[in-house]
Design an enzyme around this catalytic site. Structure first.
Site, short mmCIF file in Angstrom:
data_model
loop_
_atom_site.label_atom_id
_atom_site.label_comp_id
_atom_site.label_asym_id
_atom_site.label_seq_id
_atom_site.Cartn_x
_atom_site.Cartn_y
_atom_site.Cartn_z
N GLY A 69 -39.69 -8.67 0.30
CA GLY A 69 -40.02 -7.50 0.97
C GLY A 69 -38.99 -6.14 0.27
CB THR A 70 -35.51 -6.16 -0.96
OG1 THR A 70 -34.86 -6.62 0.26
CG2 THR A 70 -34.71 -5.38 -1.87
CG ASN A 148 -34.65 -4.80 10.31
OD1 ASN A 148 -34.88 -3.93 10.27
ND2 ASN A 148 -33.28 -5.50 10.11
CD GLN A 176 -38.47 -8.86 11.73
OE1 GLN A 176 -38.70 -9.88 12.04
NE2 GLN A 176 -37.61 -8.46 10.64
CB SER A 196 -41.22 -10.29 3.39
OG SER A 196 -40.46 -11.54 2.67
CG HIS A 198 -38.77 -14.70 4.50
ND1 HIS A 198 -37.21 -14.71 5.10
CD2 HIS A 198 -38.44 -13.60 3.89
CE1 HIS A 198 -36.56 -13.68 4.96
NE2 HIS A 198 -37.54 -12.92 4.23
CB THR A 234 -44.07 -16.28 -14.63
OG1 THR A 234 -43.97 -16.02 -16.11
CG2 THR A 234 -44.97 -17.33 -14.31
CB CYS A 324 -29.69 -7.54 4.18
SG CYS A 324 -31.54 -8.26 3.60
#
Length: 379
Positions: A69-70, A148, A176, A196, A198, A234, A324
């Site tokens: 996401g970052t 978040n 989020q 993101s 996860h 990749t 983070c």
């Protein structure tokens, strides 16, 4: 242990892991290779792109896979800035994730100007303040869909319509929000949106960026011609396959999951009322415009670090804010921006629920919190 830090990350769903495993072993090819192994990997990436685009309501060509996401946030901001021409002004808020705030700080070092808008005591930005901040040289607005740390949902439709009327690009960090709030990109006035995997029971290390077909952003990474020359490197094929599977599961079960999360939230609040007393804690964030899974609670008289340590010792995984920055003992920048009293900002804990939780967990958490607070406050 009772895990209440799903806003930081979620466990990988067993079906997601099952979908990913072949691409670590049997179908391990590089999607850029021309032989059969490469074709199999390329087909997997293409199918995943189609699947995610279908659930989010965009064209597959508008979807860009990233590493997080970052990276998606950075790609959106730096990519838009590189195409801004003579325009040098960006508008964002003081409560954004650091992936946006630190990117904006770097853009300031490169000569851009950034307006960091304040929020009210619930963590919500005013559309009128966004409008007042716009200048002739404004080329980008970046406002997250949902916070978040406190769960407050921002008025992105109204801000997006304002941005469209002024010819300004609109970026939304929806990391989020994915999986709980409705997202149909073909119906939203949004030009760029970050995601993101996860946060929705998918793997870490894979994210996504929606870029409207009319928006041309410069690449943030240089190398090969992957992702239509917009993101070199990749592809993380297992992660991409896992993201698509997680997206399918999230889409199919969203209504059921939201009802569960609301039930868990209400159970925890009821338990705190019984074990702690409503006068001895405070909920932070918007009362109605919010995510169902995040409950930010302050316990005046018990500092955040003391509470987190005691919660961990008592088998409860919670957080002080963004994963983070939660390793730091500094007060959350989000709570500071909300201008809450020191006793509130210095005692805040974020509980974030997920599908691994049950109502009985919330009752047990409340009981343990009551015990901890009685011990801490008696000192």
């Amino acid at each position: 242990m009772i895990y209440l830090d799903h806003a930081a990350t979620t466990p990988v769903h067993p079906e997601v892991l099952e979908a990913m495993l072949p691409y670590f072993t049997l179908q391990f090819g590089n999607p850029s290779s021309l032989h059969a192994y490469g074709r199999d990997a390329r087909i997997a990436v293409s199918r995943a792109r189609d699947e995610i685009a279908g659930w989010l309501g965009c064209s597959p060509s508008e979807w860009l896979f990233t590493g997080s996401g970052t990276e998606s946030d950075n790609t959106a901001l730096f990519g838009a800035a590189s195409r801004a021409g003579e325009k040098r002004h960006i508008v964002t808020t003081q409560v954004e994730h650091h992936a946006v705030l630190h990117a904006c700080e770097r853009l300031e070092q490169l000569g851009f100007e950034v307006t960091y808008l304040p929020v009210d005591a619930t963590g919500r930005v005013s559309v009128e303040e966004v409008q007042a901040s716009l200048r002739p040289d404004t080329f980008l607005i970046s406002v997250m869909y949902a916070n978040n740390e406190v769960g407050t949902v921002q008025p992105i439709v109204e801000i997006g319509e304002l941005a469209r009327s002024r010819g300004v690009l609109f970026h939304v960090d929806a990391v989020q929000a994915l999986g709980t709030l409705p997202i149909r990109l073909n119906e939203l006035p949004v030009d760029l949106m970050s995601f993101s995997a996860h946060k929705i029971y998918g793997p870490k290390g894979v994210g996504g960026l929606y870029a409207h077909k009319a928006v041309h952003i410069a690449p943030h990474l240089y190398g090969g011609s992957q992702e239509r020359k917009r993101r070199a490197g990749t592809e993380n094929v297992p992660g991409i396959v896992g993201f698509a599977k997680a997206m399918r599961l999230a889409g199919e079960s969203r209504d059921i999951r939201v009802r569960l999360l609301e039930e868990l939230r209400e159970e925890l609040i009821a338990g705190l009322n019984a074990e702690v007393g409503s006068e001895h804690y405070r909920l932070n964030g918007h009362p109605t415009e919010r995510l169902p899974q995040i409950l930010n609670v302050s316990f005046p008289g018990a500092s955040t670090d003391t509470m987190l340590m005691n919660l961990d010792l008592n088998g409860i995984a919670a957080a002080s804010g963004s994963a983070c920055t939660s390793g730091s003992l500094e007060v959350s920048h989000v709570l500071k921006a909300m201008q809450l009293p020191d006793e509130v900002t210095g005692s805040a804990i974020r509980f974030s629920m997920g599908t691994t939780n049950e109502p009985s967990h919330m009752r047990e958490v409340s009981r343990r919190i009551g015990t901890i607070l009685r011990r801490v406050r008696s000192r």
